[in-house]
Design an enzyme around this catalytic site. Structure first.
Site, mmCIF file in Angstrom:
data_model
loop_
_atom_site.group_PDB
_atom_site.id
_atom_site.type_symbol
_atom_site.label_atom_id
_atom_site.label_comp_id
_atom_site.label_asym_id
_atom_site.label_seq_id
_atom_site.Cartn_x
_atom_site.Cartn_y
_atom_site.Cartn_z
ATOM 1 N N ARG A 267 0.840 -1.200 0.000
ATOM 2 C CA ARG A 267 0.000 0.000 0.000
ATOM 3 C C ARG A 267 0.866 1.237 0.000
ATOM 4 O O ARG A 267 1.799 1.352 0.790
ATOM 5 C CB ARG A 267 -0.906 0.001 1.237
ATOM 6 N N ARG A 282 2.414 1.974 10.432
ATOM 7 C CA ARG A 282 1.959 2.189 9.059
ATOM 8 C C ARG A 282 3.108 1.850 8.110
ATOM 9 O O ARG A 282 4.148 2.493 8.153
ATOM 10 C CB ARG A 282 1.518 3.645 8.852
ATOM 11 N N GLU A 354 -5.792 -1.227 14.979
ATOM 12 C CA GLU A 354 -6.607 -2.049 14.090
ATOM 13 C C GLU A 354 -5.760 -3.174 13.493
ATOM 14 O O GLU A 354 -4.739 -2.915 12.860
ATOM 15 C CB GLU A 354 -7.181 -1.190 12.965
ATOM 16 N N SER A 357 -10.178 -6.255 9.851
ATOM 17 C CA SER A 357 -11.398 -5.594 9.453
ATOM 18 C C SER A 357 -12.224 -6.663 8.764
ATOM 19 O O SER A 357 -11.763 -7.255 7.801
ATOM 20 C CB SER A 357 -11.023 -4.477 8.477
ATOM 21 N N ARG A 397 0.561 -5.203 12.774
ATOM 22 C CA ARG A 397 -0.018 -4.698 14.021
ATOM 23 C C ARG A 397 -0.019 -5.796 15.080
ATOM 24 O O ARG A 397 0.123 -5.537 16.267
ATOM 25 C CB ARG A 397 -1.457 -4.227 13.772
#
Length: 429
Positions: A267, A282, A354, A357, A397
């Site tokens: 990403r 990140r 997070e 999801s 994470r």
RNA sequence: GGAGAGGUGGGUGAGUGGCUGAAACCAACGGUUUGCUAAACCGUCAUACUGGGAAACUGGUAUCGAGGGUUCGAAUCCCUCCCUCUCCGCCA
């Protein structure tokens, strides 16, 4: 993609739902384009019918050796008109599809209406006993994952940056082994205990696949793209796995179909600078085990709950504290109708991160990607499946939470029991 | 990278300008027969869009890898592109 009929019939509901989602999108424009499109269709089809009928007559005349010149001349000009109208229709179709692709999915009625993350609803949380002690012990200096990684020589973000750029983590020694152990443990658990079938997908995909799952056209600037070959690096294994059945009609007995696959995820995270960016918080490349389901529309919400339960089980086995949020309308992603986020606890940041999801996309992706099934029973028409997916989970994470939660006062890491067969060691440091 | 072959319905596979949305076979589905299973026989069996209808249903259009061209008319002829396969070269 939304059903054009739904937009046509209940434009106000659609408008409200888009607004609730904090998305832009104009159903009126779509409705106008749709109307114009159907006008053209009725005219051009009338002419094509005429042409087909007269061509048939010409065939018969020629067979009987009669003169057909007059009809041929007539059809010549009809042909010209058809060509023009076809061109107009093509443009109208294209513009309509373009607009439709940019309209977000609508949220399920069970999703709380809200604008920001503050409006998300905590559904439940799970905290193993030792974690509380860790955070409450004033004698225990809690190191963050960066310090732990540096001290133990298992993570090297600086050298990762030298090799590739910032956000490309380098795992070393026990760190690399631990990463691999996590991936294998998660895969094995989902395959063995949760009934998923393993997929090892390609890490680059074509444009159609990216459109199919909804990353394109909206998120183009977040993707790494190989312009030379018009291929994209996948941001998640959701893309290749969901697109396995693009433009296919599945037999009803194939549903539900549940798949689990590891992939590296890429990403660009454009525009996210200044947010939580240190270390693993990140990154541009990370590892993820993804869960994807193709299900019958009637069962998709039950399947969503079981998907979340599958992810929770991983965290419980690893003894990592987590909580589950039901995202409000404004925080639910473009393609999703309902999303649960699973967040893991970072004792160093003293915050939730997070890590997964889990979403039900209903028929939004299926409509874009043309994934249908044939319901049981004779003469049944194909219907769109419902697709779901969830991270089960992302290791970056998870690694933060694992290192920080499993550290001892001496700065060692105690490997969770379930991982020990995979790592071959019980502590780091 | 070089050379060749090929892309037709769920599958195999016919089809070189009009009667082909597409033969035949297989699979699937419904039925008949059968003590059960099997077999046999009969029938049904693409998708999308669009119009009519409350609906059952029904009219039309499109689709033979994609796009363009020729023609009154294209699965069929021409052009471009994509993909797959085989052989050679290179390479993990």
């Amino acid at each position: 993609m939304l059903d054009i009929k739904r937009i046509r019939e209940t434009p106000d509901e659609v408008r409200q739902a888009i607004e609730n989602k904090n998305e832009k999108g104009n159903p009126d424009e779509v409705i106008a384009l749709d109307l114009r499109r159907r006008e053209i269709i009725s005219e051009v089809e009338r002419l094509k019918n005429l042409r087909n009928v007269v061509s048939q007559e010409i065939a018969h005349l020629k067979k009987d050796r009669q003169d057909a010149e007059e009809k041929i001349t007539e059809m010549k000009s009809v042909g010209e008109t058809i060509k023009q109208l076809d061109e107009e229709l093509r443009t109208a179709d294209e513009r309509l599809r373009e607009q439709l692709l940019r309209l977000p999915n609508l949220c399920d009625a069970s999703v709380p209406v809200g604008r920001t993350a503050d409006d998300n609803a905590e559904v439940r949380s799970w905290i193993p006993p030792h974690t509380m002690r860790l955070n409450e012990d004033p004698e225990h200096t809690v190191l963050d994952h960066l310090e732990l990684g540096r001290k133990l020589d298992i993570l090297d973000f600086d050298r990762g940056a030298k090799i590739s750029g910032s956000g490309f983590p380098l795992y070393i020694g026990e760190g690399a082994t631990l990463e691999r152990a996590l991936i294998n443990f998660m895969l094995d658990t989902h395959l063995r205990d949760h009934g998923y079938r393993e997929i090892f997908p390609p890490f680059v995909v074509n444009t159609d696949s990216m459109v199919g799952t909804g990353q394109l056209p909206k998120m183009a600037e977040d993707m790494y793209r190989c312009a030379e070959d018009d291929l994209y690096l996948i941001p998640t294994a959701e893309v290749p796995i969901t697109n396995m059945y693009r433009d296919e009609i599945l037999e009803a007995d194939r549903l539900p179909s549940s798949f689990c696959g590891y992939s590296a995820c890429f990403r660009r995270e454009a525009g996210s600078y200044g947010k939580q960016t240190k270390g693993f918080l990140r990154v541009h490349q990370f590892n993820k085990v993804e869960l994807v389901k193709f299900v019958h529309p009637e069962h998709s919400y039950d399947e969503l709950e079981s998907l979340v339960a599958n992810v929770e089980r991983i965290l419980q086995l690893l003894e990592i504290p987590y909580r589950i949020l039901l995202l409000c309308t404004g925080d639910t992603s473009f393609s999703s109708a309902k999303t649960y986020d699973i967040e893991v606890w970072s004792p160093a940041e003293e915050t939730w991160l997070e890590a997964s999801s889990c979403s039900n996309f209903e028929d939004f992706q299926a409509r874009r990607a043309g994934i249908r099934f044939r319901p049981e029973g004779k003469g049944s028409k194909p219907q769109f499946v419902h697709t779901l997916n969830g991270s089960g989970l992302a290791t970056s994470r998870l690694m933060v939470a694992l290192l920080e939660n499993c550290q001892t006062p001496e700065g060692k890491i105690i490997i969770p029991k379930v991982l020990q067969p995979y790592t071959g060691f019980t502590t780091i440091g």
